[in-house]
Design an enzyme around this catalytic site. Structure first.
Site, PDB file in Angstrom:
ATOM      1  N   LYS A  76       0.866  -1.189   0.000  1.00 50.25           N
ATOM      2  CA  LYS A  76       0.000   0.000   0.000  1.00 50.25           C
ATOM      3  C   LYS A  76       0.896   1.231   0.000  1.00 50.25           C
ATOM      4  O   LYS A  76       1.920   1.255   0.699  1.00 50.25           O
ATOM      5  CB  LYS A  76      -0.893  -0.032   1.247  1.00 50.25           C
ATOM      6  CG  LYS A  76      -1.923   1.092   1.321  1.00 50.25           C
ATOM      7  CD  LYS A  76      -2.837   0.915   2.537  1.00 50.25           C
ATOM      8  CE  LYS A  76      -3.892   2.006   2.622  1.00 50.25           C
ATOM      9  NZ  LYS A  76      -4.806   1.827   3.776  1.00 50.25           N
ATOM     10  N   SER A 151      -9.749   1.934   2.858  1.00 58.96           N
ATOM     11  CA  SER A 151      -8.866   2.688   2.004  1.00 58.96           C
ATOM     12  C   SER A 151      -7.837   1.839   1.262  1.00 58.96           C
ATOM     13  O   SER A 151      -7.214   2.334   0.329  1.00 58.96           O
ATOM     14  CB  SER A 151      -8.137   3.747   2.844  1.00 58.96           C
ATOM     15  OG  SER A 151      -7.289   3.122   3.792  1.00 58.96           O
ATOM     16  N   SER A 175     -10.159  -0.476   6.971  1.00 62.77           N
ATOM     17  CA  SER A 175      -9.561  -0.335   5.640  1.00 62.77           C
ATOM     18  C   SER A 175      -8.858  -1.558   5.066  1.00 62.77           C
ATOM     19  O   SER A 175      -8.471  -1.534   3.900  1.00 62.77           O
ATOM     20  CB  SER A 175      -8.566   0.822   5.631  1.00 62.77           C
ATOM     21  OG  SER A 175      -9.258   2.021   5.452  1.00 62.77           O
TER      22      SER A 175
END
Ligand code: GLN
Length: 488
Positions: A76, A151, A175
């Protein structure tokens, strides 16, 4: 190759079926072929990846390979990666090349893992749909007009489309678990403090935790073993020994007490979602677990509590992005105030600004006691609810999300509806507990997630239950149609 789990790919590398260079090349080719339609990656590090893969192959040839050597994963874009752009999904950090690696990245690198690239995400990890990214929305491989969740939506879409066998993520309020549920992947959010936050760009420091998005619980166990453990560079990382997660995966579930949260099934939960979760409970029962109802009476307060605590912490964490010390700098400022104002005005997107304003408000003199302090107290109540529920249960189980993935654009203009998406996940962060989402069915062709929650530092049991469930079911094996056929 790409339909195999990380564990299967590790075995194939060990058996010499293919080299790491071939494996990494295969995934890089898939990213090239598929990502234009999905937008899951912000950066693809092709050359570095191939170089690292060749080094992994040499290490193997010299008998120096560990269990993760030569396996590719994506990170990420919230994790600092030395020499590679680390944007956090924001224009603010669009030109930031990190001078160091986050502990998560460093530990995986030291274990021989090869980074394929950095994945798209909601700006500063604020969002539930991956629509707040400066780099545009990520599309769900199960339906290109659907959100992949957020997210960590880029990581989830990358794994779902098998552009990476696994990816890292972070979870402040859901997330990792929510995008995993939306994309038919397995998302593990460890206990707060289990994995170091050093080098992970901070959103809400008392809630943020790094974890994984994978094709199976076994894969999550493999990665967590390498990521977890005390880090002197993160004062909140816990000095709790890291058990052998793989060794405990097959422990029979007989005698395990599963608590089903009554409030999770109240209004708001899609009935087809509820039915899929109900069937999953039957599978767990069949594996020997006993299932009983538990209650989290303050569950309804978790979203409002989170939306005081998280913005408060983010308003403080994001104050460093001022165009001088860190971040985007506006051009031709008139004076210092103009530079601050325009750098932050132009560098941050609307959702981040909304959070900073909320956070500044709840921390301001006169409102601090009424909002922030009260939220901290309610947070204790919510943690207490879980504590009591765990007196009668070893694991708590329920849905990960109220509905399957929604349409891109459907909720962007309605923050409260968007926030309510995390109703089943946020309490877990407020209480600092570990949680995992595993695929448990489909509704109209869209995946549904089953959430399993454990007590502090009991990731082993979570992974065990998730793995046993996955050995009885094949939901996690399904891949979206339209993916390129297997090659190599
Ligand atoms: N969706 C939640 C939010 O918008 C949680 C995000 C997260 O876990 N990073 O804050």
């Amino acid at each position: 190759m790409h339909t195999r789990t990380l564990a299967e790919l590790a075995a194939a590398l060990r058996d010499g079926e293919f080299s790491s260079e071939e494996l990494v090349g295969h995934f890089l080719d898939r990213i090239e072929a598929l990502d234009a339609g999905l937008n899951a990656f912000v950066t693809v590090t092709r050359e570095e990846a191939l170089r690292a893969a060749r080094l992994a192959d040499s290490a193997r040839a010299e008998g120096q390979a560990g269990p993760l050597t030569g396996l590719p994963i994506a990170h990420k874009d919230i994790f600092c990666t030395r020499g590679v752009k680390t944007s956090c999904g924001s224009r603010m950090l669009d030109n930031f090349v990190s001078p160091y690696d986050a502990t998560v990245v460093a530990r995986l690198k030291a274990a021989g893992v090869v980074m394929l690239g950095k994945t798209n995400m909601d700006e500063f990890a604020m969002g539930s749909s991956n629509e707040t990214s400066w780099y545009g929305p990520v599309r769900n491989p199960w339906g290109h007009d659907k959100v992949p969740g957020g997210s960590s939506g880029g990581s989830a879409a990358a794994v779902a489309a098998r552009m990476a066998p696994a990816a890292t993520g972070t979870d402040t309020g859901g997330s990792i678990r929510q995008p995993a549920a939306f994309t038919n992947t397995t998302g593990l959010k460890p206990t707060y403090g289990r994995v170091s936050r050093y080098g992970m760009i901070a959103f809400a420091s008392s809630l943020d935790q790094a974890g994984t998005i994978t094709a199976s619980a076994e894969d999550a166990a493999m990665l967590l073993g390498a990521m977890a453990g005390h880090d002197p560079r993160d004062s909140t990382s816990a000095e709790v020994p890291v058990p052998d997660y793989l060794a405990a995966l097959e422990t029979p579930l007989s005698g395990i007490r599963i608590g089903v949260v009554k409030e999770f099934f109240d209004e708001g939960l899609d009935s087809d979602n509820a039915a899929a979760v109900g069937k999953a409970l039957e599978v767990l029962r069949g594996l020997g677990a006993s299932v009983e109802e538990v209650s989290l009476p303050n569950l309804g307060l978790s979203v409002p509590t989170y939306y005081v605590v998280a913005p408060a912490e983010c308003s403080s964490n994001l104050s460093r992005f001022d165009g001088i010390r860190f971040g985007y700098r506006a051009e031709d400022p008139k004076d210092l105030t103009d530079l601050y104002k325009r750098s932050r005005g132009e560098g941050f997107g609307a959702e981040v600004k909304r959070r900073i304003m909320t956070g500044t408000y709840v921390l301001s003199a006169g409102y601090y006691d009424a909002y922030y302090l009260k939220a901290q107290r309610v947070r204790q109540l919510i943690a207490g609810d879980f504590h009591r529920a765990f007196e009668n249960a070893d694991l708590i189980v329920g849905p990960t999300t109220p509905t399957p993935a929604f349409d891109i654009g459907a909720k962007v203009d309605d923050p409260v509806t968007m926030y309510l998406n995390d109703i089943y996940t946020i309490g877990v962060n407020l209480a600092g507990l570990p949680g995992i989402s595993v695929p448990c069915g489909f509704v109209d062709g869209l995946p549904v997630g089953l959430q399993i929650i454990g007590t502090h530092f009991d990731e082993g049991r979570l992974l065990n239950a998730a793995h046993m469930y996955q050995s009885e079911t094949d939901w996690h094996r399904r891949v979206p149609s339209g993916m390129l056929p297997e090659s190599g």
